[in-house]
Design an enzyme around this catalytic site. Sequence first.
Site, PDB file in Angstrom:
ATOM      1  N   ARG A 161       0.812  -1.214   0.000  1.00  0.00           N
ATOM      2  CA  ARG A 161       0.000   0.000   0.000  1.00  0.00           C
ATOM      3  C   ARG A 161       0.849   1.269   0.000  1.00  0.00           C
ATOM      4  NH1 ARG A 161      -5.059  -0.540   4.058  1.00  0.00           N
ATOM      5  NH2 ARG A 161      -5.594   1.330   2.860  1.00  0.00           N
ATOM      6  N   LYS A 207      -1.736 -19.319   6.596  1.00  0.00           N
ATOM      7  CA  LYS A 207      -2.489 -19.453   7.837  1.00  0.00           C
ATOM      8  C   LYS A 207      -2.309 -18.177   8.664  1.00  0.00           C
ATOM      9  CE  LYS A 207       0.680 -21.418  11.230  1.00  0.00           C
ATOM     10  NZ  LYS A 207       0.398 -20.497  12.309  1.00  0.00           N
ATOM     11  N   HIS A 241       4.233 -24.561   6.123  1.00  0.00           N
ATOM     12  CA  HIS A 241       5.632 -24.715   5.743  1.00  0.00           C
ATOM     13  C   HIS A 241       6.311 -25.917   6.394  1.00  0.00           C
ATOM     14  CE1 HIS A 241       6.288 -22.412   9.516  1.00  0.00           C
ATOM     15  NE2 HIS A 241       7.476 -22.961   9.520  1.00  0.00           N
ATOM     16  N   LYS A 249       9.472 -29.285   4.926  1.00  0.00           N
ATOM     17  CA  LYS A 249      10.768 -29.618   5.505  1.00  0.00           C
ATOM     18  C   LYS A 249      11.247 -30.978   5.008  1.00  0.00           C
ATOM     19  CE  LYS A 249      10.339 -26.794   9.677  1.00  0.00           C
ATOM     20  NZ  LYS A 249      11.546 -25.982   9.451  1.00  0.00           N
ATOM     21  N   ASP A 305      -3.017 -21.222  16.658  1.00  0.00           N
ATOM     22  CA  ASP A 305      -1.882 -20.802  15.847  1.00  0.00           C
ATOM     23  C   ASP A 305      -1.018 -21.972  15.406  1.00  0.00           C
ATOM     24  OD1 ASP A 305      -0.173 -18.821  14.649  1.00  0.00           O
ATOM     25  OD2 ASP A 305       1.215 -19.080  16.317  1.00  0.00           O
ATOM     26  N   HIS A 345       0.049 -26.937  12.218  1.00  0.00           N
ATOM     27  CA  HIS A 345       1.329 -27.635  12.130  1.00  0.00           C
ATOM     28  C   HIS A 345       1.318 -28.996  12.821  1.00  0.00           C
ATOM     29  CE1 HIS A 345       2.773 -24.010  10.423  1.00  0.00           C
ATOM     30  NE2 HIS A 345       3.062 -23.374  11.538  1.00  0.00           N
ATOM     31  N   LYS A 392       5.726 -21.131  23.476  1.00  0.00           N
ATOM     32  CA  LYS A 392       6.679 -20.043  23.301  1.00  0.00           C
ATOM     33  C   LYS A 392       7.484 -19.849  24.587  1.00  0.00           C
ATOM     34  CE  LYS A 392       4.342 -17.456  19.671  1.00  0.00           C
ATOM     35  NZ  LYS A 392       5.458 -17.684  18.725  1.00  0.00           N
TER      36      LYS A 392
END
Length: 486
Positions: free
Chosen positions: A47, A145, A175, A179, A232, A237, A337
């Site tokens: 943008r 995602k 992704h 792998k 998430d 995954h 995390k």
Amino acid sequence: MATTPAFDIIFFGGTGDLALRKLIPALFYAHQSGTLNKDGRIYALGRKAVNNEAYLALLEERVKPRLGDGVDESTWQGFTDRIHFLKLDADRAEDYTHLAGILGCDSNRVTVHYLATAPHLFTGICGHLAKAGLNHPGTRLVLEKPLGHDLASSTAINQAVGQWFTESQIYRIDHYLGKESVQNLLAIRFGNTLFEPLWRREWIDNVQITIAEELGVEERGEFYDRTGALRDMLQSHLLQLLCMVAMEPPASMSEDAVRDEKLKVLKSLKPFSTEDVLTKTVRGQYRNGAIRGQAVTGYLDEPHVASDSNTETFVALQAEISNWRWAGVPFFLRTGKRMQERVAEIVINFRHVPHALFPAPVDQQAGNKLVIRLQPTESVRLHFMTKKPGDTMSLQSTYLNLDFQTMFKTPRADAYERLLLDVIRGRLALFMRGDEQAQAWSWVEPILACWDRHSIAPKTYTAGSWGPAASSGLLSRAGATWQEET
């Protein structure tokens, strides 16, 4: 490797973090290896009203340093000659008309629209693309995602996108499936008589799948606080990795043969009852701690995170697959995390021998296991028992190590590079089909609903640890422990 067909790849969100960190570098490596067709153009859309020179300067500053010290200047120049920046407002129809004029109307040319944007923009972008004549037989659409926040929103996005693009044109990217080690999992299973007879409930005690990150939410606090670890990471995954471990041998490696078998696994997952959610899931949220000796703040002190947030940054659960091959085998999934280390791996723990002929090893958990490491390095380790050196018959655990970096001298494509090449070549096997995604959401929604209904707050854990103690308790009730060796 043969070069790709001629292509145009258009990155919506071309100035964003994903494009600069992953997508542009992936295409550079493909260019460097000679895999990209010489008649291949890259368009970055954004943008901001900047010119092409300013965008290339941004790549020089942000992308080039990520490529290492050995970047040949002529190769970099040849790569950037492919790149064109275009200003585009996702809501302005006239901007798409301008884009169509630049791309032309060659229906024999592969055109990839990569939507590295917020999901709420997907529907509008797809409609504008179609109305501007930018959807032809050679068009592919890549969706990043998270694709929705729950089953209803995911279904709504898929239905809206489906008004303009067919299922065979849609590439829902994960992704992790790109792998090398994940694809090697299929080779190990289906290319070796050594493992295939043992890949079942009679010989496997439990399966563990872990994706642990040292990083916190970084600059994504606002997004993450609306999302959480289960949405998430787990519903995408981790469930995709579970499918790769548990699927039946496909009739071929064709796209629908592979994805049909993955869908069967998702449909075989035992639904969670309220009791299951209370006893077989663990929510966690990191508090102040230290990562590699450096103090880090807790989740509630991160920018753009609500001070009373109940969003989970860690989730562990025990899943079961109700079919003949896997009945009774617990699958333990874990992601978080601010964990002790960055690691992603799949651990196949085989059952112990039925009769203890030799003295028990010091490590009571030692035994046969296959450890497939996805990151930070890729490897496959087969652990087994051997005689301890000396004049006794004591046993010790050792392993055979297949380190991809040292074993294979030919350069290996990274996950995004491989998947982008698959999109250009029209290979769908490593991308999620719409029914897979819907089934995954159907399975995780009862967990989210129960957490909300019973006001189950996340248990805190110290940043730099392996998560809440309840996570270890989840496995100990099954007579197991998490694989945490490096």
